[in-house]
Design a protein around this motif. Structure first.
Motif, mmCIF file in Angstrom:
data_model
loop_
_atom_site.group_PDB
_atom_site.id
_atom_site.type_symbol
_atom_site.label_atom_id
_atom_site.label_comp_id
_atom_site.label_asym_id
_atom_site.label_seq_id
_atom_site.Cartn_x
_atom_site.Cartn_y
_atom_site.Cartn_z
ATOM 1 N N ARG A 1 -46.573 -56.069 9.182
ATOM 2 C CA ARG A 1 -45.667 -54.950 8.842
ATOM 3 C C ARG A 1 -46.382 -53.934 7.964
ATOM 4 N NH1 ARG A 1 -39.577 -57.672 8.116
ATOM 5 N NH2 ARG A 1 -39.483 -58.473 10.253
ATOM 6 N N ASP B 1 -48.650 -51.855 10.065
ATOM 7 C CA ASP B 1 -47.854 -50.888 10.817
ATOM 8 C C ASP B 1 -47.465 -49.692 9.943
ATOM 9 O OD1 ASP B 1 -46.552 -50.268 13.311
ATOM 10 O OD2 ASP B 1 -44.676 -50.511 12.199
ATOM 11 N N GLU C 1 -37.607 -53.739 12.259
ATOM 12 C CA GLU C 1 -38.843 -54.539 12.332
ATOM 13 C C GLU C 1 -38.599 -55.841 13.099
ATOM 14 O OE1 GLU C 1 -37.491 -53.283 9.638
ATOM 15 O OE2 GLU C 1 -38.967 -52.186 8.449
ATOM 16 N N SER C 2 -37.524 -56.538 12.726
ATOM 17 C CA SER C 2 -37.231 -57.817 13.378
ATOM 18 C C SER C 2 -36.931 -57.609 14.865
ATOM 19 C CB SER C 2 -36.044 -58.494 12.679
ATOM 20 O OG SER C 2 -35.751 -59.708 13.287
ATOM 21 N N ARG D 1 -38.100 -55.292 16.807
ATOM 22 C CA ARG D 1 -39.354 -55.019 17.517
ATOM 23 C C ARG D 1 -40.147 -56.312 17.732
ATOM 24 N NH1 ARG D 1 -43.016 -52.372 14.317
ATOM 25 N NH2 ARG D 1 -41.275 -51.276 13.390
ATOM 26 N N GLU D 2 -40.213 -57.142 16.684
ATOM 27 C CA GLU D 2 -40.988 -58.375 16.771
ATOM 28 C C GLU D 2 -40.363 -59.355 17.764
ATOM 29 O OE1 GLU D 2 -42.314 -57.701 12.135
ATOM 30 O OE2 GLU D 2 -40.834 -59.230 12.610
ATOM 31 N N GLU E 1 -38.570 -59.544 5.086
ATOM 32 C CA GLU E 1 -37.284 -59.342 5.753
ATOM 33 C C GLU E 1 -36.091 -59.441 4.797
ATOM 34 O OE1 GLU E 1 -36.941 -58.526 8.962
ATOM 35 O OE2 GLU E 1 -34.762 -58.649 9.075
#
Ligand code: GUN
Length: 174
Positions: free
Chosen positions: A161, A164, A83-84, A86-87, A23
């Motif tokens: 990640r 993905d 990404e963050s 979505r998580e 991140e």
């Protein structure tokens, strides 16, 4: 994307694809590129892990400090990485009721006060209730062991990640 394609990426392309595997720390992807070619997902992720493990404590804490607070200001301001977002959304943290958001804000503040970095958890493997439980539990851990736990969570996030980004059924060079 398969590993043959990954190994063919030039530096700029590689960093562009893998920049947020850690991140807000594209430097890690920039360093990992030097180790190509990669034999598969495990090899690739081991280079991300090795970079983090080799950092001094200040660098490891720096990696953690690049993470936004769960359900924090960046969620409200729409400033999360894709990404963050979505998580956190998966764990139900982007749609908290005010009461829960304030409770999490308080716990995050207590955690940051004790350890000097934000609470990081692999939110994709978690849900709302577990995030609260884990945060309350880890708040009482010793600083040395908590740094290790937090970095283990970063590694879980890296693994997820990468899966993905790569073809999830593809784990080696043909
Ligand atoms: N777990 C998964 N993504 C994140 C993130 O962006 N911030 C924190 N604190 N934990 C995470």
């Amino acid at each position: 994307m398969d590993m043959k394609k990954v190994n063919s990426l030039d530096f700029t392309e590689f960093v562009s694809v893998f920049r947020n595997v850690v991140e807000r720390c594209p430097l890690v992807a920039a360093a990992v590129w030097s180790h190509r070619p990669f034999s598969g997902l495990e090899d690739l992720e081991n280079h991300f892990f090795a970079f983090i493990d080799a950092l001094p404590k200040s660098g490891q804490e720096g990696i953690l400090r690049c993470h936004p607070d769960l359900a924090g200001r960046d969620v409200l301001m729409g400033r999360l990485s894709e990404e963050s977002r979505r998580e956190q959304s998966h764990a139900g943290l982007t749609s908290l009721k005010t009461h829960d958001r304030l409770r999490l804000l308080h716990l995050n503040q207590e955690y940051r006060k004790r350890f000097g970095f934000p609470f990081v958890v692999a939110a994709l493997l978690s849900d709302r209730a577990t995030v609260f439980q884990e945060l309350a539990r880890r708040l009482h851990c010793q600083p040395e062991s908590e740094l290790r736990t937090a970095l283990d969570e970063v590694k879980k996030i890296i693994h997820l990640r990468l899966i993905d980004l790569l073809d999830s059924h593809y784990f080696g060079v043909e």
